[in-house]
Design an enzyme around this catalytic site. Structure first.
Site, PDB file in Angstrom:
ATOM      1  N   GLY A  19       8.126  -1.516  -6.271  1.00  0.00           N
ATOM      2  CA  GLY A  19       7.291  -1.670  -5.078  1.00  0.00           C
ATOM      3  C   GLY A  19       6.298  -2.811  -5.207  1.00  0.00           C
ATOM      4  O   GLY A  19       5.159  -2.707  -4.739  1.00  0.00           O
ATOM      5  N   TYR A 161       3.250  14.766  -0.614  1.00  0.00           N
ATOM      6  CA  TYR A 161       2.790  13.618  -1.412  1.00  0.00           C
ATOM      7  C   TYR A 161       1.960  14.091  -2.599  1.00  0.00           C
ATOM      8  O   TYR A 161       2.177  13.661  -3.736  1.00  0.00           O
ATOM      9  CB  TYR A 161       1.975  12.703  -0.497  1.00  0.00           C
ATOM     10  N   ALA A 163       1.903  16.912  -4.141  1.00  0.00           N
ATOM     11  CA  ALA A 163       2.701  17.623  -5.145  1.00  0.00           C
ATOM     12  C   ALA A 163       3.405  16.626  -6.071  1.00  0.00           C
ATOM     13  O   ALA A 163       3.457  16.812  -7.291  1.00  0.00           O
ATOM     14  CB  ALA A 163       3.730  18.519  -4.455  1.00  0.00           C
TER      15      ALA A 163
HETATM   16  N1  LIG Z   1      -3.099   3.096  -0.390  1.00  0.00           N
HETATM   17  C1  LIG Z   1      -3.775   4.122  -0.892  1.00  0.00           C
HETATM   18  O1  LIG Z   1      -4.797   4.550  -0.360  1.00  0.00           O
HETATM   19  C2  LIG Z   1      -3.304   4.775  -2.171  1.00  0.00           C
HETATM   20  C3  LIG Z   1      -4.114   5.781  -2.706  1.00  0.00           C
HETATM   21  C4  LIG Z   1      -3.717   6.427  -3.878  1.00  0.00           C
HETATM   22  C5  LIG Z   1      -2.541   6.066  -4.486  1.00  0.00           C
HETATM   23  N2  LIG Z   1      -1.763   5.078  -3.962  1.00  0.00           N
HETATM   24  C6  LIG Z   1      -0.527   4.748  -4.656  1.00  0.00           C
HETATM   25  O2  LIG Z   1      -0.494   3.360  -4.947  1.00  0.00           O
HETATM   26  C7  LIG Z   1       0.876   2.907  -4.970  1.00  0.00           C
HETATM   27  C8  LIG Z   1       1.022   1.710  -4.051  1.00  0.00           C
HETATM   28  O3  LIG Z   1       0.625   2.087  -2.752  1.00  0.00           O
HETATM   29  P1  LIG Z   1       0.283   1.023  -1.599  1.00  0.00           P
HETATM   30  O4  LIG Z   1      -0.898   1.534  -0.877  1.00  0.00           O
HETATM   31  O5  LIG Z   1       0.273  -0.345  -2.161  1.00  0.00           O
HETATM   32  O6  LIG Z   1       1.553   1.277  -0.659  1.00  0.00           O
HETATM   33  P2  LIG Z   1       2.405   0.295   0.256  1.00  0.00           P
HETATM   34  O7  LIG Z   1       1.590  -0.834   0.746  1.00  0.00           O
HETATM   35  O8  LIG Z   1       3.079   1.181   1.246  1.00  0.00           O
HETATM   36  O9  LIG Z   1       3.502  -0.282  -0.789  1.00  0.00           O
HETATM   37  C9  LIG Z   1       4.492   0.573  -1.322  1.00  0.00           C
HETATM   38  C10 LIG Z   1       5.520  -0.279  -2.044  1.00  0.00           C
HETATM   39  O10 LIG Z   1       6.566   0.590  -2.524  1.00  0.00           O
HETATM   40  C11 LIG Z   1       7.816   0.140  -1.967  1.00  0.00           C
HETATM   41  N3  LIG Z   1       8.698   1.287  -1.772  1.00  0.00           N
HETATM   42  C12 LIG Z   1       8.488   2.380  -1.005  1.00  0.00           C
HETATM   43  N4  LIG Z   1       9.559   3.184  -1.060  1.00  0.00           N
HETATM   44  C13 LIG Z   1      10.455   2.591  -1.898  1.00  0.00           C
HETATM   45  C14 LIG Z   1      11.764   2.923  -2.349  1.00  0.00           C
HETATM   46  N5  LIG Z   1      12.393   4.035  -1.962  1.00  0.00           N
HETATM   47  N6  LIG Z   1      12.388   2.079  -3.209  1.00  0.00           N
HETATM   48  C15 LIG Z   1      11.783   0.938  -3.619  1.00  0.00           C
HETATM   49  N7  LIG Z   1      10.552   0.567  -3.229  1.00  0.00           N
HETATM   50  C16 LIG Z   1       9.907   1.387  -2.365  1.00  0.00           C
HETATM   51  C17 LIG Z   1       7.416  -0.576  -0.666  1.00  0.00           C
HETATM   52  O11 LIG Z   1       8.391  -1.497  -0.208  1.00  0.00           O
HETATM   53  P3  LIG Z   1       9.542  -1.065   0.865  1.00  0.00           P
HETATM   54  O12 LIG Z   1       8.877  -0.203   1.888  1.00  0.00           O
HETATM   55  O13 LIG Z   1      10.073  -2.357   1.380  1.00  0.00           O
HETATM   56  O14 LIG Z   1      10.556  -0.324   0.051  1.00  0.00           O
HETATM   57  C18 LIG Z   1       6.174  -1.312  -1.143  1.00  0.00           C
HETATM   58  O15 LIG Z   1       6.538  -2.430  -1.907  1.00  0.00           O
HETATM   59  C19 LIG Z   1       1.714   4.117  -4.558  1.00  0.00           C
HETATM   60  O16 LIG Z   1       2.210   4.765  -5.710  1.00  0.00           O
HETATM   61  C20 LIG Z   1       0.719   5.004  -3.846  1.00  0.00           C
HETATM   62  O17 LIG Z   1       1.109   6.360  -3.865  1.00  0.00           O
HETATM   63  C21 LIG Z   1      -2.116   4.423  -2.815  1.00  0.00           C
END
Ligand SMILES: NC(=O)c1ccc[n+]([C@@H]2O[C@H](COP(=O)([O-])OP(=O)(O)OC[C@H]3O[C@@H](n4cnc5c(N)ncnc54)[C@H](OP(=O)(O)O)[C@@H]3O)[C@@H](O)[C@H]2O)c1
Length: 253
Positions: A19, A161, A163
């Site tokens: 990702g 999520y 979980a």
């Molecule tokens: N944003 C927040 O507030 C927050 C808070 C706590 C934790 N987190 C964690 O931080 C991490 C990054 O989050 P983010 O906010 O940067 O999210 P984001 O902007 O939605 O980015 C998620 C990334 O994962 C990829 N992805 C999603 N499903 C996928 C799949 N099945 N196979 C391959 N790639 C996949 C997406 O690309 P595609 O959609 O093109 O596949 C994208 O590159 C995650 O683990 C999230 O749970 C985020």
């Protein structure tokens, strides 16, 4: 057969970031590239970053990107093998790819539940299994799992999520025990709320509640996570393993 000995610690070091196309994963990828690492990323779709980065001369020979779904074990495994064949080693795996759908459990469909489990947990398990084999051979490696404060504290609407993220923290502790004797550390970062594409679909009141209930009275930015991430990836963090580092601006619930 080649008898040349690979020094796994010599620069450039090699990382895989799931990702890495946008949001936090992109910020981690850019920080590693700026520090001279070779970085391979993947995501299901292309993005502005995956379109532009391959032609950036500063990244020449040090950047790889693929359109891959982390739920597809054989394809992910083949990509890990391709990265190792290209750069000869794998120093760091960042399990960052995840999805977060907003739905109270009472109205969540089976498909919605399976989608979270297969992506946020199954994807991490399969990708880690593939990378860990190489790290055990090298007798050196770093694994950083991106979990969430939602795996530690309760937030209505994110049952599936949360979980999966609590499971990732459990996996972090257990894998640290399994891989420690091979010189591999396994840690997690649990972010608070950040303005990314992931949270864009969350109710505005929820984000505002989290902002006003944090000690620092603001949501995170992706830049807030880069220094702690780079520290956990560094050699200096070598005696830290099985730890979940909460980076949330002091979120109090
Ligand atoms: N944003 C927040 O507030 C927050 C808070 C706590 C934790 N987190 C964690 O931080 C991490 C990054 O989050 P983010 O906010 O940067 O999210 P984001 O902007 O939605 O980015 C998620 C990334 O994962 C990829 N992805 C999603 N499903 C996928 C799949 N099945 N196979 C391959 N790639 C996949 C997406 O690309 P595609 O959609 O093109 O596949 C994208 O590159 C995650 O683990 C999230 O749970 C985020």
């Amino acid at each position: 057969m080649s008898t040349q000995k690979i020094d796994y610690m010599t620069s450039p070091q090699v990382a895989i970031v799931s990702g890495g196309s946008r949001g936090l994963g992109r910020a981690f990828t850019e920080a590693l590239l700026a520090a001279g690492w070779c970085v391979a990323i993947f995501a299901r779709r292309t993005s502005e970053f995956t379109e532009s980065a391959p032609s950036n001369p500063a990244y020449a020979g040090r950047f790889m990107t693929r359109q891959l779904d982390v739920r597809n074990g054989p394809e992910v495994d083949a990509y890990v093998q391709e990265v190792i064949a290209t750069w000869g080693k794998l120093n760091l795996l960042v399990n960052n790819a995840a999805i977060a759908g907003w739905a109270p459990l009472a109205i969540a469909e089976d498909e919605f539940i399976d989608w979270h489990i297969d992506t946020n947990l199954g994807g991490v398990l399969r990708l880690t299994r593939s990378a860990a084999k190489q790290m055990m051979r090298q007798r050196w490696g770093r694994i950083i799992n991106i979990s969430s404060v939602v795996g530690i504290r309760g937030f209505g609407g994110l049952a599936a999520y949360s979980a999966t993220k609590a499971a990732v923290d459990g996996l972090t502790r257990t894998l640290a025990m399994e891989l420690g004797s091979s010189g591999v550390t396994v840690n997690a970062i649990a972010p608070g709320y950040i303005n990314t594409e992931m949270t864009a679909q969350f109710p505005k009141e929820t984000l505002e509640w989290n902002r006003t209930h944090s000690a620092l009275l603001r949501l995170g930015t992706v830049e807030d996570f880069v220094p702690p991430f780079m520290f956990l990836a560094s050699e200096g963090a070598g005696f830290i393993t099985g730890h979940t580092l909460v980076v949330d601006g002091g979120l109090v619930t």
